[in-house]
Design a protein around this motif. Structure first.
Motif, PDB file in Angstrom:
ATOM      1  N   PRO A  80       6.492  17.815  -1.625  1.00 50.85           N
ATOM      2  CA  PRO A  80       5.376  16.991  -2.102  1.00 50.85           C
ATOM      3  C   PRO A  80       5.788  16.113  -3.283  1.00 50.85           C
ATOM      4  O   PRO A  80       6.517  16.560  -4.174  1.00 50.85           O
ATOM      5  CB  PRO A  80       4.326  18.025  -2.530  1.00 50.85           C
ATOM      6  CG  PRO A  80       4.673  19.262  -1.771  1.00 50.85           C
ATOM      7  CD  PRO A  80       6.161  19.262  -1.646  1.00 50.85           C
ATOM      8  N   HIS A  81       5.328  14.870  -3.273  1.00 52.83           N
ATOM      9  CA  HIS A  81       5.587  13.982  -4.408  1.00 52.83           C
ATOM     10  C   HIS A  81       4.744  14.454  -5.580  1.00 52.83           C
ATOM     11  O   HIS A  81       3.526  14.626  -5.456  1.00 52.83           O
ATOM     12  CB  HIS A  81       5.249  12.543  -4.035  1.00 52.83           C
ATOM     13  CG  HIS A  81       5.774  11.536  -5.012  1.00 52.83           C
ATOM     14  ND1 HIS A  81       5.121  11.239  -6.193  1.00 52.83           N
ATOM     15  CD2 HIS A  81       6.894  10.769  -4.993  1.00 52.83           C
ATOM     16  CE1 HIS A  81       5.816  10.333  -6.858  1.00 52.83           C
ATOM     17  NE2 HIS A  81       6.897  10.036  -6.163  1.00 52.83           N
ATOM     18  N   PRO A  82       5.348  14.658  -6.755  1.00 53.49           N
ATOM     19  CA  PRO A  82       4.615  15.248  -7.875  1.00 53.49           C
ATOM     20  C   PRO A  82       3.502  14.361  -8.439  1.00 53.49           C
ATOM     21  O   PRO A  82       2.509  14.873  -8.961  1.00 53.49           O
ATOM     22  CB  PRO A  82       5.713  15.496  -8.919  1.00 53.49           C
ATOM     23  CG  PRO A  82       6.802  14.535  -8.559  1.00 53.49           C
ATOM     24  CD  PRO A  82       6.759  14.415  -7.076  1.00 53.49           C
ATOM     25  N   ALA A  88      -2.595   4.204  -4.352  1.00 56.38           N
ATOM     26  CA  ALA A  88      -1.470   3.418  -4.867  1.00 56.38           C
ATOM     27  C   ALA A  88      -0.396   3.247  -3.797  1.00 56.38           C
ATOM     28  O   ALA A  88       0.182   2.158  -3.644  1.00 56.38           O
ATOM     29  CB  ALA A  88      -0.887   4.094  -6.109  1.00 56.38           C
ATOM     30  N   ASP A  89      -0.117   4.324  -3.046  1.00 56.95           N
ATOM     31  CA  ASP A  89       0.881   4.231  -1.972  1.00 56.95           C
ATOM     32  C   ASP A  89       0.408   3.307  -0.857  1.00 56.95           C
ATOM     33  O   ASP A  89       1.204   2.539  -0.291  1.00 56.95           O
ATOM     34  CB  ASP A  89       1.161   5.624  -1.401  1.00 56.95           C
ATOM     35  CG  ASP A  89       2.029   6.464  -2.325  1.00 56.95           C
ATOM     36  OD1 ASP A  89       2.669   5.887  -3.231  1.00 56.95           O
ATOM     37  OD2 ASP A  89       2.066   7.694  -2.149  1.00 56.95           O
ATOM     38  N   ALA A  90      -0.872   3.380  -0.519  1.00 54.63           N
ATOM     39  CA  ALA A  90      -1.421   2.488   0.520  1.00 54.63           C
ATOM     40  C   ALA A  90      -1.301   1.036   0.085  1.00 54.63           C
ATOM     41  O   ALA A  90      -0.945   0.161   0.892  1.00 54.63           O
ATOM     42  CB  ALA A  90      -2.876   2.852   0.798  1.00 54.63           C
ATOM     43  N   ALA A  91      -1.568   0.768  -1.197  1.00 50.98           N
ATOM     44  CA  ALA A  91      -1.449  -0.600  -1.718  1.00 50.98           C
ATOM     45  C   ALA A  91      -0.003  -1.067  -1.691  1.00 50.98           C
ATOM     46  O   ALA A  91       0.289  -2.235  -1.359  1.00 50.98           O
ATOM     47  CB  ALA A  91      -2.005  -0.657  -3.139  1.00 50.98           C
ATOM     48  N   GLU A 109      10.929   4.202   1.137  1.00 52.12           N
ATOM     49  CA  GLU A 109      10.762   5.019  -0.063  1.00 52.12           C
ATOM     50  C   GLU A 109       9.462   5.813  -0.032  1.00 52.12           C
ATOM     51  O   GLU A 109       9.433   6.999  -0.393  1.00 52.12           O
ATOM     52  CB  GLU A 109      10.800   4.117  -1.306  1.00 52.12           C
ATOM     53  CG  GLU A 109      10.672   4.843  -2.624  1.00 52.12           C
ATOM     54  CD  GLU A 109      11.950   5.546  -3.044  1.00 52.12           C
ATOM     55  OE1 GLU A 109      11.886   6.327  -4.020  1.00 52.12           O
ATOM     56  OE2 GLU A 109      12.999   5.332  -2.400  1.00 52.12           O
ATOM     57  N   VAL A 110       8.392   5.187   0.429  1.00 54.39           N
ATOM     58  CA  VAL A 110       7.093   5.844   0.441  1.00 54.39           C
ATOM     59  C   VAL A 110       7.029   6.928   1.511  1.00 54.39           C
ATOM     60  O   VAL A 110       6.661   8.077   1.234  1.00 54.39           O
ATOM     61  CB  VAL A 110       5.947   4.827   0.643  1.00 54.39           C
ATOM     62  CG1 VAL A 110       4.616   5.550   0.857  1.00 54.39           C
ATOM     63  CG2 VAL A 110       5.849   3.895  -0.564  1.00 54.39           C
ATOM     64  N   ARG A 114       7.189  11.491   0.808  1.00 53.66           N
ATOM     65  CA  ARG A 114       5.856  12.098   0.855  1.00 53.66           C
ATOM     66  C   ARG A 114       5.832  13.107   2.000  1.00 53.66           C
ATOM     67  O   ARG A 114       6.443  12.885   3.049  1.00 53.66           O
ATOM     68  CB  ARG A 114       4.760  11.052   1.086  1.00 53.66           C
ATOM     69  CG  ARG A 114       4.783   9.848   0.144  1.00 53.66           C
ATOM     70  CD  ARG A 114       4.540  10.243  -1.308  1.00 53.66           C
ATOM     71  NE  ARG A 114       4.407   9.062  -2.171  1.00 53.66           N
ATOM     72  CZ  ARG A 114       5.408   8.434  -2.763  1.00 53.66           C
ATOM     73  NH1 ARG A 114       6.666   8.854  -2.579  1.00 53.66           N
ATOM     74  NH2 ARG A 114       5.188   7.382  -3.549  1.00 53.66           N
ATOM     75  N   THR A 115       5.127  14.197   1.817  1.00 48.94           N
ATOM     76  CA  THR A 115       4.997  15.172   2.888  1.00 48.94           C
ATOM     77  C   THR A 115       4.063  14.635   3.962  1.00 48.94           C
ATOM     78  O   THR A 115       3.366  13.635   3.765  1.00 48.94           O
ATOM     79  CB  THR A 115       4.421  16.492   2.360  1.00 48.94           C
ATOM     80  OG1 THR A 115       3.107  16.248   1.853  1.00 48.94           O
ATOM     81  CG2 THR A 115       5.305  17.078   1.269  1.00 48.94           C
ATOM     82  N   ASN A 116       4.034  15.335   5.094  1.00 46.32           N
ATOM     83  CA  ASN A 116       3.159  14.900   6.181  1.00 46.32           C
ATOM     84  C   ASN A 116       1.702  14.903   5.744  1.00 46.32           C
ATOM     85  O   ASN A 116       0.938  13.995   6.078  1.00 46.32           O
ATOM     86  CB  ASN A 116       3.356  15.796   7.405  1.00 46.32           C
ATOM     87  CG  ASN A 116       2.703  15.233   8.637  1.00 46.32           C
ATOM     88  OD1 ASN A 116       1.524  15.490   8.895  1.00 46.32           O
ATOM     89  ND2 ASN A 116       3.447  14.462   9.402  1.00 46.32           N
TER      90      ASN A 116
END
Length: 388
Positions: A80-82, A88-91, A109-110, A114-116
């Motif tokens: 998991p990304h901490p 923010a990732d969607a943007a 990178e994104v 990131r986990t599933n």
């Protein structure tokens, strides 16, 4: 056409290859020594003793007792990304997709870091923000093998397995090796979820597709696995294992002809721990190991299926390491196999697969990926391996 598809899928089912696989898994021979008739003869001579060595620890290790088993450790490479923020990732993905020339590095990178579970939240945030599915936007922006990995990572594990199964039976011919790989290596719970998603996505049952696209003993074995009622007990009694070993001997080596139905029934209904005990006791009846008996008594797709069940019971990470190796061995690379295994195992046991690959072939999986792939496809595969 079917022979061609088997080659594309990495389909191999020779006695020599599987015998050498055992020695590699056990660390008895090194990759540089795999050549010549001498290795084959050595494999035949010592296979039974190697089976006994590997399963002695499995059978007599008290840690198998579920009553005091430790919490199951995590062996995936994606964590998991901490500082996760779905909006923010969607943007960031929207900006990368809409930028001139498409910012593939940001997309990579994104999705890789990131986990599933986190990716599902990003998809929801993107849909809420744009009114469009993230998958559709990425399909329009990306192409080729890199696109396949990205889209695979955006699916849930069950969605991805259902997609791969459907694709294996789509169009002219069937890629039996994919059906065998997925159904032989997934748990009952995973298969039940795959079946539910398959029905939901394609408005037909997985079992009906298998009936239409396969035949003979393979169809019987795959449909048995589709029932998802395989025993998953950890504590196994010796008497049952001895009885199964004797039944397999009587159905194969002991008689003229083979009762394949007995092999299918036992292999598709017993737990992996039970199969390991059966391997041990088979030596009391047969001339060689159970793996040898499977290969000598069966041919074609059913041989591949039963052998896969043996390998998954034995050492599942080693089974996937071998498939990855074969996908890059010789002329050409099977990108679909690399994608399927790295995507599906990245949050399951990819760390263990990486260790087995290094032990079996004396080089890292990442080294071979660097030799056999390129571009963003190479980068995203390396990212799933952990980036080292």
């Amino acid at each position: 056409m079917r022979n061609f598809q088997r080659q594309v899928c990495g389909y191999h089912s020779t006695h020599r290859r599987n015998a050498v696989w055992v020695l590699l898994v056990l660390g008895v021979i090194l990759p540089g020594n795999i050549s010549g008739q001498g290795v084959l003869e050595s494999c035949r001579a010592v296979m039974s003793s190697f089976f006994k060595k590997i399963f002695h620890k499995v059978i007599h290790d008290d840690s198998d007792d579920a009553s005091h088993a430790p919490v199951k450790p995590y062996h995936g490479t994606v964590i998991p990304h901490p500082n996760f923020n779905a909006r923010a990732d969607a943007a960031a993905l929207r900006k990368a997709i809409e930028s001139r020339g498409v910012d593939e590095d940001t997309i990579l990178e994104v999705v890789v870091k990131r986990t599933n579970s986190q990716r599902q939240k990003i998809k929801a945030a993107y849909q809420q923000e744009t009114g469009k599915p993230l998958e559709d936007a990425l399909k329009a922006a990306l192409s080729s093998d890199f696109e396949n990995v990205v889209l695979g990572l955006l699916m849930t594990p069950a969605q991805y397995d259902a997609h791969e199964l459907k694709h294996a039976m789509k169009g002219f011919g069937t890629c039996e090796c994919i059906l065998i790989e997925i159904l032989s290596s997934r748990s009952n719970e995973e298969i039940r979820e795959i079946k539910r998603i398959f029905k939901e996505a394609y408005d037909e049952s997985l079992e009906d597709d298998i009936r239409d696209d396969t035949g003979g003993h393979l169809k019987t074995a795959l449909l048995a696995l589709c029932k998802a009622d395989r025993c998953e007990d950890v504590d196994i009694g010796d008497s049952v294992a001895k009885s199964d070993a004797k039944a397999l001997y009587e159905a194969g080596e002991m008689k003229l002809g083979t009762e394949t139905s007995i092999f299918i029934d036992i292999f598709t209904s017993r737990s992996e721990q039970q199969l390991c005990k059966i391997f041990k006791y088979y030596g009391k009846y047969g001339k060689g190991s159970l793996a040898e008996a499977v290969e000598e008594e069966h041919t074609g797709d059913i041989d591949e299926c039963l052998t896969t069940l043996v390998k998954c019971a034995w050492n599942k990470p080693a089974y996937f390491a071998e498939k990855l190796h074969l996908a890059m061995k010789g002329f050409g690379t099977n990108e679909a196999t690399l994608t399927r295994i790295l995507v599906s195992r990245s949050e399951v046991d990819l760390k263990k697969i990486l260790l087995e690959y290094k032990r079996m072939y004396s080089r890292t999986l990442q080294e071979d990926i660097l030799k056999e792939t390129k571009g963003h496809f190479e980068k995203i595969l390396l990212g799933l391996c952990g980036g080292n």
